[in-house]
Design a protein around this motif. Structure first.
Motif, PDB file in Angstrom:
ATOM      1  N   LEU A 163       8.875   9.543   2.812  1.00  0.00           N
ATOM      2  CA  LEU A 163       8.176   8.416   3.426  1.00  0.00           C
ATOM      3  C   LEU A 163       9.156   7.702   4.332  1.00  0.00           C
ATOM      4  O   LEU A 163      10.208   7.239   3.881  1.00  0.00           O
ATOM      5  CB  LEU A 163       7.643   7.456   2.359  1.00  0.00           C
ATOM      6  N   LEU A 174      -3.423   6.202   4.850  1.00  0.00           N
ATOM      7  CA  LEU A 174      -2.285   6.689   4.057  1.00  0.00           C
ATOM      8  C   LEU A 174      -2.690   7.869   3.170  1.00  0.00           C
ATOM      9  O   LEU A 174      -1.950   8.860   3.064  1.00  0.00           O
ATOM     10  CB  LEU A 174      -1.699   5.569   3.199  1.00  0.00           C
ATOM     11  N   VAL A 197       5.270   5.495   8.670  1.00  0.00           N
ATOM     12  CA  VAL A 197       4.482   4.279   8.869  1.00  0.00           C
ATOM     13  C   VAL A 197       5.323   3.324   9.701  1.00  0.00           C
ATOM     14  O   VAL A 197       6.416   2.932   9.289  1.00  0.00           O
ATOM     15  CB  VAL A 197       4.105   3.627   7.518  1.00  0.00           C
ATOM     16  N   THR A 211       9.495   4.518   6.761  1.00  0.00           N
ATOM     17  CA  THR A 211       8.834   3.267   7.144  1.00  0.00           C
ATOM     18  C   THR A 211       9.723   2.463   8.086  1.00  0.00           C
ATOM     19  O   THR A 211      10.941   2.448   7.947  1.00  0.00           O
ATOM     20  CB  THR A 211       8.492   2.396   5.917  1.00  0.00           C
ATOM     21  N   ILE A 262       0.412   5.409  11.725  1.00  0.00           N
ATOM     22  CA  ILE A 262       0.590   6.206  10.524  1.00  0.00           C
ATOM     23  C   ILE A 262       0.542   7.667  10.952  1.00  0.00           C
ATOM     24  O   ILE A 262      -0.452   8.123  11.512  1.00  0.00           O
ATOM     25  CB  ILE A 262      -0.477   5.884   9.459  1.00  0.00           C
ATOM     26  N   ARG A 320       0.834  -1.204   0.000  1.00  0.00           N
ATOM     27  CA  ARG A 320       0.000   0.000   0.000  1.00  0.00           C
ATOM     28  C   ARG A 320       0.869   1.255   0.000  1.00  0.00           C
ATOM     29  O   ARG A 320       0.539   2.249  -0.639  1.00  0.00           O
ATOM     30  CB  ARG A 320      -0.981   0.023   1.171  1.00  0.00           C
ATOM     31  N   CYS A 321       2.001   1.219   0.684  1.00  0.00           N
ATOM     32  CA  CYS A 321       2.950   2.344   0.646  1.00  0.00           C
ATOM     33  C   CYS A 321       3.483   2.527  -0.773  1.00  0.00           C
ATOM     34  O   CYS A 321       3.627   3.650  -1.260  1.00  0.00           O
ATOM     35  CB  CYS A 321       4.100   2.129   1.625  1.00  0.00           C
ATOM     36  N   GLU A 322       3.760   1.408  -1.441  1.00  0.00           N
ATOM     37  CA  GLU A 322       4.239   1.464  -2.825  1.00  0.00           C
ATOM     38  C   GLU A 322       3.177   2.070  -3.740  1.00  0.00           C
ATOM     39  O   GLU A 322       3.477   2.864  -4.633  1.00  0.00           O
ATOM     40  CB  GLU A 322       4.616   0.064  -3.297  1.00  0.00           C
TER      41      GLU A 322
END
Length: 183
Positions: free
Chosen positions: A71, A95, A110, A73, A119, A56-58
């Motif tokens: 970002l 997000l 995240v 993580t 988040i 989902r981050c991608e």
């Protein structure tokens, strides 16, 4: 389209069209889910959260890049038994909001560990009064950013359906953090 033949100007236009299409698709899915999906009993399965959160981050990377955000993580192995579709919608909405409401050039963070997902974003933050109303359907505090005020209501309902506790910590002018906890 052949991207190599587009030229820089048209390549940017195509990238903007792609982002707009993804945004509309996500809004449509949320509306359908709120209207039809939340009333159905979903299949519960074991979810590899590290993999899901990373994917989902991608997915949101182009949005993050466009807003010139960084970002951060920190993803540890974690899992839960839940409805994977609801958890995906939940993560996407958190997000999306983190990206949308981060200050230009700021960050989205995240952090995932077993039993907890956080988040956060840099930005204007939320007052205590806003935090008290944030999960109500159609609630919006910033008309400049678009949206319909349904995302956090969907998040709250998905949390309730999957035995997840959610909290929001924020102060005006400071970082906002949504924390999800489960057993």
């Amino acid at each position: 389209m052949r991207h190599a033949e587009l030229g820089e100007y048209n390549a940017k236009r195509v990238a903007n069209i792609d982002l707009a299409a993804k945004t509309l698709s996500r809004i449509y899915e949320d509306l359908v889910f709120l209207t039809f999906g939340m009333n159905k009993e979903g299949e519960i399965s074991s979810i590899d959260l590290k993999s899901l959160v990373a994917s989902r981050c991608e997915y949101f990377a182009p949005f993050i890049q466009k807003r010139r955000l960084s970002l951060k993580t920190d993803l540890s192995d974690a899992s839960m038994s839940a409805n994977v579709y609801e958890i995906s919608r939940l993560i996407d909405n958190l997000l999306s909001n983190a990206v949308k409401y981060a200050n230009q050039g700021g960050y989205v963070a995240v952090n995932l560990k077993d039993g907890e997902l956080k988040i956060s974003n840099s930005g204007e933050g939320l007052s205590k009064e806003q935090q008290d109303k944030i999960f109500e359907r159609y609630t919006r505090f910033n008309e400049d950013q678009g949206g319909f005020g349904i995302g956090l209501n969907l998040v709250k309902r998905a949390c309730e359906n999957n035995a997840i506790a959610i909290t929001c910590e924020s102060e005006s002018g400071k970082e906002t953090t949504f924390t999800l906890r489960w057993k």
